[in-house]
Design an enzyme around this catalytic site. Structure first.
Site, mmCIF file in Angstrom:
data_model
loop_
_atom_site.group_PDB
_atom_site.id
_atom_site.type_symbol
_atom_site.label_atom_id
_atom_site.label_comp_id
_atom_site.label_asym_id
_atom_site.label_seq_id
_atom_site.Cartn_x
_atom_site.Cartn_y
_atom_site.Cartn_z
ATOM 1 N N THR A 532 0.853 -1.190 0.000
ATOM 2 C CA THR A 532 0.000 0.000 0.000
ATOM 3 C C THR A 532 0.887 1.238 0.000
ATOM 4 O O THR A 532 0.519 2.291 0.509
ATOM 5 C CB THR A 532 -0.950 -0.040 1.212
ATOM 6 O OG1 THR A 532 -1.605 -1.312 1.221
ATOM 7 C CG2 THR A 532 -2.038 1.023 1.127
ATOM 8 N N HIS A 533 2.075 1.109 -0.581
ATOM 9 C CA HIS A 533 3.057 2.189 -0.582
ATOM 10 C C HIS A 533 2.978 2.974 -1.878
ATOM 11 O O HIS A 533 3.890 2.955 -2.695
ATOM 12 C CB HIS A 533 4.459 1.620 -0.374
ATOM 13 C CG HIS A 533 4.590 0.819 0.878
ATOM 14 N ND1 HIS A 533 5.592 -0.101 1.086
ATOM 15 C CD2 HIS A 533 3.834 0.791 2.005
ATOM 16 C CE1 HIS A 533 5.445 -0.658 2.282
ATOM 17 N NE2 HIS A 533 4.387 -0.127 2.852
ATOM 18 N N LEU A 534 1.876 3.665 -2.074
ATOM 19 C CA LEU A 534 1.713 4.546 -3.223
ATOM 20 C C LEU A 534 2.272 5.914 -2.862
ATOM 21 O O LEU A 534 2.172 6.348 -1.713
ATOM 22 C CB LEU A 534 0.244 4.648 -3.617
ATOM 23 C CG LEU A 534 -0.413 3.339 -4.079
ATOM 24 C CD1 LEU A 534 -1.024 2.608 -2.899
ATOM 25 C CD2 LEU A 534 -1.482 3.605 -5.120
#
Length: 606
Positions: A532-534
């Site tokens: 979830t590392h956008l």
């Protein structure tokens, strides 16, 4: 909605000093800092209240079906989502089922369900364009790669990394403190930049699989170290007086609120210090629609939102200072919906909002040990583990390989739950059903370990965010559209680092392996969870032609709007983003308090 057992929700004031959108890490930090400055603060959170003492209580919190399968802490995609396509010539389609990434929703946001890996950025991560040009020349940067510096240095951010670690209760071991060697080889990271203070807590102990990577990495001449973890190795009280318990390696971190109060979250580490503060107001179920601007578009008057506690009535709250502190793409979406900053156009390579969107090139490989070696994968802590940084950032010579970026290698045993173990089994031609499948599940759960390559992702001209011309959310607003896929540079980086794993597996005593890497020409697939590392989309910098925010995370065009989050990263890095997000929040808050409030206006003159 109210009832006989529910207190009435009082209406919010029509005007406040500061309105903050989002109650995750960034929003909570900014709320604490602004109330310390004596300002009245209203935080608007579109999700529900999350209380660790209630929803996070044992034993209900340790429910894999409710947590990671039914995803109770994550965004409700039925009301708003993003659309995704790989190329500009494709029709983007809505992201209808949580898969590749899991944005949070509710008080605490992604800071409630994260694992706890809390890294500082490398100095060269913050000045990557300059570092690459100094070492290899401009020609080393591929055509179409939008590489740029943050506009802030590690030295400037160091005090704010230190402050956030004290608030989070971070466990780890420093390599150097004020230039003096203090760390143990094999435990501290020799590639880590210098620090002004040690970690607040000692490093987390190794689980068995982490000790295997530590031993194997040392034998191969690498430099393994204990990962910095926002999971407590000891009981702790942070500077705000918030208490944390000692982690017991229960294995329920990522996707769960911690019943032991041993994993840092806004709900445990910051918000308890704000509940009794009369300057602080938090309103849940408040869907912010846009930022209300003055007629000339140069000043924010406040925000327009739907009050879910009062029949979803549309309201406006006026504020002298507006802080967008939502998840990465929510901040970008609000800027586009509000007309803040010029939208990015990849054809002309002009505009700034939506530019430099990045992700992370994580792949996970698995090794199976002999049957007399038990990995006990039900044990785990989200941020704990052993990592190797020899192939991260600029720690190695990139010239022979022709790519930019890098990746740590780590064993981060966060606790493998039974359903997840079943989903992880059956690779390399193993059966997917029947007795053979059951045997494989047991073997995987008892005797295997996962090794991650958590790589950086650079920014490119043909990867961006904009408003979708077709799809709308529940409030009849255009959805945010992602145009994204893997580029050759990132695939080459991933394949290079993953190529180091077979030797590590052999040194760990593996009897078989499943090595996963990005295939040449691979496209982004939303069905499988990655991270979830956008990041990016509204980036910071020193040039208003290539950045939406200045070095203090202040909008160039609307100076009373600050945008805090991973959206500010000009390109990706090999580390998890939360440590840098927190440091940038404290950095921005410091300059708001010491400079902006004394003379409101642009902090950088153009």
């Amino acid at each position: 909605m109210t009832g006989p057992n529910t207190p009435a929700i009082a209406p919010l004031p029509a005007k406040t000093d500061v309105v903050i959108v989002g109650a995750g890490w960034a929003g909570s930090i900014m709320a604490r800092e602004m109330t310390e400055a004596g300002l009245n603060v209203v935080v608007l959170e579109r999700g529900d209240m999350r209380r660790t003492a209630v929803e996070g209580a044992y034993p209900d919190s340790l429910d894999e079906l409710r947590g990671n399968i039914r995803k109770r802490l994550f965004q409700n995609l039925s009301t708003s989502t993003v659309t995704i396509r790989n190329r500009p010539d494709q029709q983007a389609l809505p992201y209808r089922q949580l898969g590749a990434f899991l944005p949070g929703e509710g008080v605490g946001g992604a800071g409630l369900h994260w694992s706890g890996c809390q890294f500082r950025a490398m100095p060269d991560d913050l000045r990557l364009r300059s570092a690459i040009i100094e070492r290899y020349g401009k020609r080393f940067i591929p055509e179409g790669m939008n590489l740029q510096d943050y506009g802030v240095t590690y030295t400037e951010l160091e005090p704010f990394f230190a402050k956030s670690e004290k608030v989070f209760g971070t466990s780890g071991e420093a390599w150097t403190v004020n230039g003096r060697l203090v760390g143990r080889r094999g435990v501290a990271n020799p590639f880590a930049p210098d620090r002004s203070t040690p970690f607040p807590l000692p490093p987390m102990p190794d689980v068995y699989t982490a000790s295997l990577l530590r031993k194997a990495g040392t034998e191969l001449g690498y430099h393994p170290y204990s990962m910095p973890a926002a999971n407590t190795s000891e009981a702790y009280i942070n500077p705000y007086g918030c208490q944390m318990g000692k982690c017991n390696f229960c294995g329920f971190c990522s996707g769960y609120d911690c019943y032991l109060y041993a994993k840092a979250s806004p709900n445990v580490n910051i918000l308890p210090s704000l509940w009794a503060n009369p300057l602080f107001t938090l309103r849940t179920r408040a869907q912010v629609l846009d930022v209300v601007l003055s007629a000339d578009g140069r000043h924010a008057r406040g925000v327009r939102y739907l009050d879910g506690h009062r029949g979803s009535r549309e309201r406006v709250i006026e504020a002298e200072l507006v802080i967008l502190a939502g998840f990465q793409f929510h901040n970008v979406h609000l800027m586009l919906l509000s007309g803040i900053g010029k939208p990015y156009d990849p054809v002309t390579d002009t505009g700034v909002v939506g530019r430099n969107f990045t992700y992370q090139t994580i792949t996970t490989s698995r090794f199976w040990l002999p049957n007399d070696k038990h990995t006990n994968q039900f044990i785990g802590a989200g941020g704990a583990g052993v990592a190797i940084d020899d192939f991260n950032c600029t720690n190695f010579d990139h010239a022979p390989y022709g790519f930019i970026g890098g990746s740590p290698i780590w064993v981060n045993q966060a606790g493998l739950k039974p359903i997840s173990a079943a989903l992880a089994s059956g690779g390399n031609g193993a059966p997917r059903w029947g007795k053979g499948f059951k045997k494989e599940v047991v073997n995987t759960y008892r005797h295997s370990l996962a090794v991650d390559v958590m790589g950086s992702n650079m920014a490119y001209r043909n990867v961006w965010l904009d408003l979708d011309p077709t799809w709308k959310n529940a409030w009849n607003q255009p959805l945010l559209r992602m145009t994204f896929t893997w580029q050759e540079n990132d695939i080459r980086m991933n394949r290079f680092v993953v190529g180091k794993l077979p030797a590590l597996g052999q040194a760990m005593g593996a009897v078989r392996s499943q090595i996963n890497m990005l295939a040449p020409g691979a496209t982004f697939d939303t069905r499988r969870y990655q991270t979830t590392h956008l990041a990016g989309g509204a980036v910071m910098g020193t040039n208003p032609r290539t950045s939406a925010l200045n070095r203090y995370l202040q909008c160039w065009d609307v100076p009373n709007v600050f945008v805090i989050g991973a959206n500010a990263f000009p390109q990706g890095m090999g580390y998890n983003p939360t440590g840098l997000v927190a440091a940038l929040a404290y950095w921005s808050a410091y300059h708001i308090r010491t400079r902006y409030l004394k003379a409101p206006g642009p902090l950088v003159q153009t």
